[in-house]
Design a protein around this motif. Structure first.
Motif, mmCIF file in Angstrom:
data_model
loop_
_atom_site.group_PDB
_atom_site.id
_atom_site.type_symbol
_atom_site.label_atom_id
_atom_site.label_comp_id
_atom_site.label_asym_id
_atom_site.label_seq_id
_atom_site.Cartn_x
_atom_site.Cartn_y
_atom_site.Cartn_z
ATOM 1 N N ASP A 170 0.830 -1.211 0.000
ATOM 2 C CA ASP A 170 0.000 0.000 0.000
ATOM 3 C C ASP A 170 0.861 1.255 0.000
ATOM 4 N N LYS A 171 0.401 2.242 -0.712
ATOM 5 C CA LYS A 171 1.063 3.540 -0.695
ATOM 6 C C LYS A 171 0.995 4.136 0.711
ATOM 7 N N GLY A 172 2.159 4.521 1.243
ATOM 8 C CA GLY A 172 2.189 5.152 2.563
ATOM 9 C C GLY A 172 2.421 4.201 3.717
ATOM 10 N N LYS A 173 2.395 2.886 3.438
ATOM 11 C CA LYS A 173 2.564 1.907 4.514
ATOM 12 C C LYS A 173 3.984 1.994 5.087
ATOM 13 N N ILE A 190 12.281 3.653 10.807
ATOM 14 C CA ILE A 190 10.987 3.434 10.153
ATOM 15 C C ILE A 190 11.152 3.810 8.692
ATOM 16 N N VAL A 191 10.640 2.958 7.799
ATOM 17 C CA VAL A 191 10.664 3.268 6.380
ATOM 18 C C VAL A 191 9.224 3.355 5.863
ATOM 19 N N TYR A 192 8.928 4.453 5.179
ATOM 20 C CA TYR A 192 7.615 4.632 4.541
ATOM 21 C C TYR A 192 7.754 4.320 3.057
ATOM 22 N N HIS A 193 6.790 3.575 2.550
ATOM 23 C CA HIS A 193 6.800 3.169 1.136
ATOM 24 C C HIS A 193 5.780 4.003 0.359
ATOM 25 N N MET A 217 -7.231 6.429 8.215
ATOM 26 C CA MET A 217 -5.869 5.908 8.040
ATOM 27 C C MET A 217 -5.531 4.967 9.198
ATOM 28 N N LYS A 218 -5.109 3.761 8.854
ATOM 29 C CA LYS A 218 -4.788 2.758 9.878
ATOM 30 C C LYS A 218 -3.439 3.082 10.524
ATOM 31 N N PRO A 219 -3.126 2.391 11.651
ATOM 32 C CA PRO A 219 -1.831 2.611 12.283
ATOM 33 C C PRO A 219 -0.688 2.237 11.340
ATOM 34 N N PHE A 220 0.399 2.972 11.463
ATOM 35 C CA PHE A 220 1.628 2.710 10.717
ATOM 36 C C PHE A 220 1.502 3.005 9.223
ATOM 37 N N TYR A 221 0.879 4.138 8.935
ATOM 38 C CA TYR A 221 0.830 4.683 7.573
ATOM 39 C C TYR A 221 1.279 6.137 7.611
ATOM 40 N N GLY A 222 1.695 6.653 6.464
ATOM 41 C CA GLY A 222 2.039 8.066 6.373
ATOM 42 C C GLY A 222 1.560 8.626 5.051
ATOM 43 N N VAL A 223 1.174 9.907 5.058
ATOM 44 C CA VAL A 223 0.678 10.517 3.829
ATOM 45 C C VAL A 223 1.158 11.970 3.734
ATOM 46 N N GLN A 224 1.583 12.359 2.550
ATOM 47 C CA GLN A 224 1.896 13.764 2.306
ATOM 48 C C GLN A 224 0.600 14.454 1.924
ATOM 49 N N ALA A 225 0.163 15.401 2.706
ATOM 50 C CA ALA A 225 -1.073 16.115 2.427
ATOM 51 C C ALA A 225 -0.767 17.609 2.455
#
Lengths: 129, 359
Positions: free
Chosen positions: B79-82, B100-103, B171-179
């Protein structure tokens, strides 16, 4: 700049002593000491009736950061301890010279207090640390 | 000369006691560390974590590079942001750092690494990149704030634009998003819900002030340490380092062994260590008076160990610790405390989750 009341006497190991008359002295730790230690979580006190000599480690002040020995500033007998600290050790932080007192000593020689630092001397000893 | 984050003046304004933290001047607390701890467990607290290093890894071979660099496998990220937590190991299987690495996609990742090891990590990332078509870019133009606690998300939402609210909705735990201008992630180091938010440096102080206005309590490194320890999360340099393998640091779950043909740095050494058997990291609980502290010695039937992190748990009201001990499953161990040996209980190293005891 920490608060060092001028009516108290101090040991270089950060205990304060307040004469209550009749050879009885209340003992606590200074505002500077509680500030260094941070939030207090346990205070281990001596028992009333214990005979103590100047320099004995008689209590332990344990904070989130560290455990620190508290030394008897005078020789004599412990005649009272602050039982409120059992449930509220944070009194040592919030009111170190008042409700956060630790124990009372009946000194063998009340004149011994004259050998302790005055407020000015204690301030100087902190500044040297 | 120590470094200062973009929020330095805001810390002083809030009455922080500042300390040196690996070259950064950071707040240890703003008064009572225990009150800050409770604020995070009960409502919402915020931490300045701008001293951590943000590194973008991009390029055609970003994925193969990270699959070689890290013990955990970024190919698991679809998933994007996982996000993924992983150790970065040396050839001997020791932990160079945890991160931590965000994909975002197979050519675009973001890493967040420790501040204490910034220079070492950058050198390591660059040295291992040899032969890979990747670009490694540090991002010093962001401040980073962790907003944590059961009330954290609602309070932080006061600062979000409509587009940002939409981006984090569900958004579930352990995700990231550029907004828009913010990178918002559902990660943290406290065992509570909340966000870690990357904010452009120019907006950082204002962002902090708005969180303060929204009722979020400033929290220092002291509370950060007791919160992470209650949550059973490792601290680099204390619970593991270059001489300790993830197997001996309760990080076995972060090693992805399959597929067997994936070669990552340290794999060979780990396979040998695993076959031999290693020490392990356990939790300790002591309900009597006193506080377990890092460095205290431990005796078990199988040999000696040591406490790697220990504290008074403000949530539980007694001492907790993490300790490295020889393999085995003792129910209790002996700890040397102030010249006395005390028997304490061994538990899984996770003490508090979502405000409640996990014991």
């Amino acid at each position: 700049m920490s608060n060092i009341p001028s009516d108290l006497r101090y040991a270089a190991t950060h205990e304060w002593v307040r004469p209550e008359g009749d050879g009885v002295f209340t003992v606590g730790i200074s505002e500077h000491a509680q500030d260094l230690l941070g939030d207090m979580v346990f205070v281990d006190l001596p028992d009333a009736g214990d005979k103590v000599s100047t320099g004995d480690d008689v209590a332990v002040a344990e904070s989130v950061k560290a455990a620190s020995d508290v030394y008897a500033p005078l020789t004599g007998e412990v005649i009272a301890i602050n039982e409120d600290l059992e449930d509220s050790p944070e009194l040592v932080n919030s009111d170190p010279y008042g409700d956060g007192w630790l124990f009372k000593i009946k000194a063998d020689d009340p004149e011994e207090v004259e050998g302790l630092l005055n407020a000015e001397g204690y301030q100087a000893s902190i500044d040297e640390e | 000369m120590s470094s200062k984050t973009a929020l330095h003046a805001k810390h002083l304004e809030a009455g922080a006691k500042m300390v040196d933290f690996f070259g950064w001047e950071m707040p240890i607390s703003y008064g009572s560390q225990i009150e800050e701890h409770h604020a995070v467990r009960q409502d919402a607290g915020m931490f300045d974590v701008s001293h951590m290093t943000i590194v973008d890894v991009t390029g055609e071979q970003a994925q193969p590079y990270l699959r070689y660099l890290l013990a955990n496998d970024v190919a698991k990220l679809q998933d994007k942001g996982k996000a993924l937590y992983s150790g970065m190991l040396n050839e001997a299987g020791g932990v160079v750092d945890d991160l931590i690495v965000y994909h975002f996609d197979a050519t675009n990742y973001r890493l967040v690494v420790n501040s204490a090891t910034r220079e070492k990590d950058m050198n390591w990332l660059l040295s291992k990149a040899e032969g890979f078509a990747v670009t490694i870019t540090e991002k010093p133009d962001f401040a980073m704030l962790a907003v944590q606690g059961p009330g954290a998300k609602d309070k932080a939402a006061n600062l979000f634009s409509e587009a940002q609210k939409e981006a984090v909705a569900g958004m579930k735990p352990f995700y990231g998003v550029q907004a828009e201008d913010l990178f918002i992630a559902t990660t943290g180091y406290t065992g509570e819900a909340g966000y870690e938010i990357m904010v452009p440096v120019a907006r950082a102080a204002q962002f902090w002030q708005e969180l303060l206005n929204a009722g979020v309590k400033p929290c220092g490194l002291g509370a950060r340490d007791t919160l992470r320890l209650e949550a059973g999360m490792n601290l680099y340099g204390q619970d593991m380092d270059e001489t300790i393998s993830p197997l001996a640091a309760n990080m076995g779950w972060t090693i992805t062994w399959e597929p067997a043909e994936r070669n990552f740095v340290g794999r060979q050494a780990l396979e040998t260590l695993k076959a031999q058997g290693t020490d392990k990291l356990v939790g300790l609980v002591m309900k009597e008076k006193g506080v377990l502290r890092a460095g205290q010695k431990i005796k078990t039937d199988n040999g000696e160990g040591v406490i790697t992190s220990g504290t008074f748990s403000p949530t539980l009201g007694h001492a907790i610790a993490m300790a490295r001990i020889p393999a085995g499953t003792p129910a209790t161990v002996e700890v040397e405390m102030r010249k006395k040996w005390v028997t304490v209980d061994v538990v899984k190293p996770c003490f508090v989750r979502n405000g409640k005891s996990a014991l």
